[in-house]
Design a protein around this motif. Sequence first.
Motif, PDB file in Angstrom:
ATOM      1  N   GLY A 123       0.784  -1.233   0.000  1.00 18.01           N
ATOM      2  CA  GLY A 123       0.000   0.000   0.000  1.00 18.01           C
ATOM      3  C   GLY A 123       0.810   1.274   0.000  1.00 18.01           C
ATOM      4  O   GLY A 123       0.261   2.367   0.157  1.00 18.01           O
ATOM      5  N   ARG A 124       2.133   1.160  -0.197  1.00 18.06           N
ATOM      6  CA  ARG A 124       2.975   2.363  -0.281  1.00 18.06           C
ATOM      7  C   ARG A 124       3.014   2.867  -1.718  1.00 18.06           C
ATOM      8  O   ARG A 124       3.057   2.081  -2.661  1.00 18.06           O
ATOM      9  CB  ARG A 124       4.393   2.057   0.191  1.00 18.06           C
ATOM     10  N   ARG A 125       3.028   4.180  -1.857  1.00 17.53           N
ATOM     11  CA  ARG A 125       3.078   4.787  -3.191  1.00 17.53           C
ATOM     12  C   ARG A 125       4.534   5.142  -3.548  1.00 17.53           C
ATOM     13  O   ARG A 125       5.263   5.665  -2.708  1.00 17.53           O
ATOM     14  CB  ARG A 125       2.217   6.047  -3.243  1.00 17.53           C
ATOM     15  N   VAL A 126       4.890   4.835  -4.784  1.00 16.37           N
ATOM     16  CA  VAL A 126       6.213   5.189  -5.313  1.00 16.37           C
ATOM     17  C   VAL A 126       6.000   6.253  -6.391  1.00 16.37           C
ATOM     18  O   VAL A 126       5.260   6.018  -7.350  1.00 16.37           O
ATOM     19  CB  VAL A 126       6.924   3.950  -5.925  1.00 16.37           C
ATOM     20  N   PRO A 127       6.569   7.456  -6.238  1.00 18.58           N
ATOM     21  CA  PRO A 127       7.585   7.868  -5.247  1.00 18.58           C
ATOM     22  C   PRO A 127       7.023   8.649  -4.051  1.00 18.58           C
ATOM     23  O   PRO A 127       7.803   9.084  -3.218  1.00 18.58           O
ATOM     24  CB  PRO A 127       8.474   8.784  -6.084  1.00 18.58           C
ATOM     25  N   ASP A 128       5.707   8.843  -3.987  1.00 21.75           N
ATOM     26  CA  ASP A 128       5.143   9.719  -2.957  1.00 21.75           C
ATOM     27  C   ASP A 128       5.580   9.325  -1.551  1.00 21.75           C
ATOM     28  O   ASP A 128       6.038  10.169  -0.763  1.00 21.75           O
ATOM     29  CB  ASP A 128       3.615   9.709  -3.046  1.00 21.75           C
ATOM     30  N   ASP A 129       5.430   8.035  -1.213  1.00 22.42           N
ATOM     31  CA  ASP A 129       5.797   7.568   0.124  1.00 22.42           C
ATOM     32  C   ASP A 129       7.251   7.112   0.209  1.00 22.42           C
ATOM     33  O   ASP A 129       7.905   7.292   1.235  1.00 22.42           O
ATOM     34  CB  ASP A 129       4.884   6.413   0.547  1.00 22.42           C
ATOM     35  N   ILE A 130       7.723   6.499  -0.868  1.00 21.60           N
ATOM     36  CA  ILE A 130       9.099   5.992  -0.877  1.00 21.60           C
ATOM     37  C   ILE A 130       9.672   6.096  -2.286  1.00 21.60           C
ATOM     38  O   ILE A 130       9.085   5.601  -3.248  1.00 21.60           O
ATOM     39  CB  ILE A 130       9.157   4.540  -0.329  1.00 21.60           C
ATOM     40  N   ALA A 131      10.786   6.792  -2.418  1.00 21.06           N
ATOM     41  CA  ALA A 131      11.450   6.955  -3.711  1.00 21.06           C
ATOM     42  C   ALA A 131      12.426   5.789  -3.926  1.00 21.06           C
ATOM     43  O   ALA A 131      13.026   5.301  -2.967  1.00 21.06           O
ATOM     44  CB  ALA A 131      12.195   8.279  -3.766  1.00 21.06           C
ATOM     45  N   VAL A 132      12.563   5.359  -5.176  1.00 20.50           N
ATOM     46  CA  VAL A 132      13.415   4.203  -5.489  1.00 20.50           C
ATOM     47  C   VAL A 132      14.353   4.549  -6.643  1.00 20.50           C
ATOM     48  O   VAL A 132      13.904   5.036  -7.691  1.00 20.50           O
ATOM     49  CB  VAL A 132      12.571   2.964  -5.855  1.00 20.50           C
ATOM     50  N   VAL A 133      15.646   4.264  -6.445  1.00 16.88           N
ATOM     51  CA  VAL A 133      16.654   4.434  -7.501  1.00 16.88           C
ATOM     52  C   VAL A 133      17.279   3.068  -7.782  1.00 16.88           C
ATOM     53  O   VAL A 133      17.620   2.328  -6.856  1.00 16.88           O
ATOM     54  CB  VAL A 133      17.760   5.424  -7.096  1.00 16.88           C
ATOM     55  N   GLY A 134      17.423   2.729  -9.067  1.00 20.31           N
ATOM     56  CA  GLY A 134      18.081   1.488  -9.468  1.00 20.31           C
ATOM     57  C   GLY A 134      19.485   1.737  -9.980  1.00 20.31           C
ATOM     58  O   GLY A 134      20.049   2.832  -9.810  1.00 20.31           O
ATOM     59  N   TYR A 135      20.051   0.726 -10.625  1.00 20.69           N
ATOM     60  CA  TYR A 135      21.422   0.825 -11.152  1.00 20.69           C
ATOM     61  C   TYR A 135      21.533  -0.056 -12.388  1.00 20.69           C
ATOM     62  O   TYR A 135      21.032  -1.178 -12.390  1.00 20.69           O
ATOM     63  CB  TYR A 135      22.432   0.340 -10.112  1.00 20.69           C
ATOM     64  N   ASP A 136      22.133   0.442 -13.428  1.00 24.13           N
ATOM     65  CA  ASP A 136      22.428  -0.238 -14.709  1.00 24.13           C
ATOM     66  C   ASP A 136      21.733   0.436 -15.885  1.00 24.13           C
ATOM     67  O   ASP A 136      22.187   0.338 -17.014  1.00 24.13           O
ATOM     68  CB  ASP A 136      22.039  -1.731 -14.744  1.00 24.13           C
ATOM     69  N   ASN A 137      20.586   1.072 -15.651  1.00 27.05           N
ATOM     70  CA  ASN A 137      19.744   1.592 -16.741  1.00 27.05           C
ATOM     71  C   ASN A 137      19.543   0.535 -17.816  1.00 27.05           C
ATOM     72  O   ASN A 137      19.727   0.780 -19.007  1.00 27.05           O
ATOM     73  CB  ASN A 137      20.327   2.869 -17.353  1.00 27.05           C
ATOM     74  N   TRP A 138      19.154  -0.647 -17.375  1.00 25.45           N
ATOM     75  CA  TRP A 138      18.791  -1.738 -18.284  1.00 25.45           C
ATOM     76  C   TRP A 138      17.370  -1.451 -18.752  1.00 25.45           C
ATOM     77  O   TRP A 138      16.397  -1.783 -18.091  1.00 25.45           O
ATOM     78  CB  TRP A 138      18.894  -3.076 -17.557  1.00 25.45           C
ATOM     79  N   GLU A 139      17.233  -0.814 -19.929  1.00 23.33           N
ATOM     80  CA  GLU A 139      15.961  -0.212 -20.321  1.00 23.33           C
ATOM     81  C   GLU A 139      14.843  -1.224 -20.518  1.00 23.33           C
ATOM     82  O   GLU A 139      13.664  -0.878 -20.393  1.00 23.33           O
ATOM     83  CB  GLU A 139      16.136   0.643 -21.577  1.00 23.33           C
ATOM     84  N   VAL A 140      15.179  -2.471 -20.831  1.00 22.19           N
ATOM     85  CA  VAL A 140      14.154  -3.512 -20.924  1.00 22.19           C
ATOM     86  C   VAL A 140      13.366  -3.571 -19.623  1.00 22.19           C
ATOM     87  O   VAL A 140      12.168  -3.857 -19.620  1.00 22.19           O
ATOM     88  CB  VAL A 140      14.817  -4.882 -21.208  1.00 22.19           C
ATOM     89  N   LEU A 141      14.027  -3.258 -18.520  1.00 21.49           N
ATOM     90  CA  LEU A 141      13.391  -3.308 -17.200  1.00 21.49           C
ATOM     91  C   LEU A 141      13.101  -1.912 -16.664  1.00 21.49           C
ATOM     92  O   LEU A 141      11.972  -1.617 -16.264  1.00 21.49           O
ATOM     93  CB  LEU A 141      14.308  -4.066 -16.234  1.00 21.49           C
TER      94      LEU A 141
END
Length: 338
Positions: free
Chosen positions: A266-284
């Motif tokens: 029930g958490r909203r992304v990014p309103d409640d929790i922001a998420v950063v990834g790594y690789d910039n694998w654009e398929v994902l």
Amino acid sequence: MGSTRRRATTITDVATRAGVSIGTASKALNGRSQVRAETLQRVLRAAEELGYQPNALAQSLISGQTRTVGLLTSDSVGRFGIPVLLGAEDAFGTGEMAVLLCDARGDAIRERHYLRTLLARRVDGIIVVGESTDPRPSINLDLPVPVVYAYAPSDDPQDVSFVPDDVGGARIAVQHLLTVGRRRIAHVTGPTHYQAAQERAAGTAETLEEAGLALSGGQVLFGAWSRRWGRQAAEIVLTADPETDAVFCGSDQIAAGFVEAVRERGRRVPDDIAVVGYDNWEVLSAETRPPLTTVDMNLEVLGRTAAQHLFAAIGGRAASGVHRMPCSLTIRESTVVE
């Protein structure tokens, strides 16, 4: 009726058209300085009009170079290796070099076989592309041609290696989260034995310390490079510190799993929790909902730079050591509240 095959234009034809000797035509076409400017232009014009193509074998005998390089990869999956190879191939194409690609599939015996094959083809140099940023054994011992390592560095500091700056990549990820107002930041990454995981964790810790902040949950969470681990880690993070407002994940796969799990809670992304990834694998990264802000290792640039340094090494101007290439941040909706 059969068609007659057109005879290939020879240097004799060029010399006749330009009204010079064969020796003068050869000097002009090979860029020798002994030819007068007017004569040079006449020879070059004749070669262009006749569609003359120099004989590659003859040129290699004269110069001692074959204008051929080897690309030796161990990344059979290709997720990281292919961008590096594409960047290298771009540079080689610009330099009019032919490329021989060999995939050792992580097998040492196969790698030695391909090395012998490339040397038998008289390549002018070799780029070795790894499947991770962990150091790999050097192959330079007694090789008659220069070698440059891309993505996976050589374990010999005298070799020339190009790798992503993973500490710097982590720093720009955490700095971005701080800039958008997040203060309780967790870090979820891959296995502890991967150098990339250790360096990204180090960059995270350094940046938070400089900002006077502690890591949310009190420790880095190491696990697999997988969505499953991302989902598991989300439960751990939110249980340890329910007030966590951001997470920096060590891969896009981990980030995608993390996003799935927090949304289920029930958490909203990014309103409640922001998420950063790594690789910039654009398929994902571009297909996750919301699309992921992620660190791009700029692997095509890394491959192109490695190729340019191989040119320099072939010319006797090698720059030994491990060269760390800067990463960049691709900002998407997983960190920016509209």
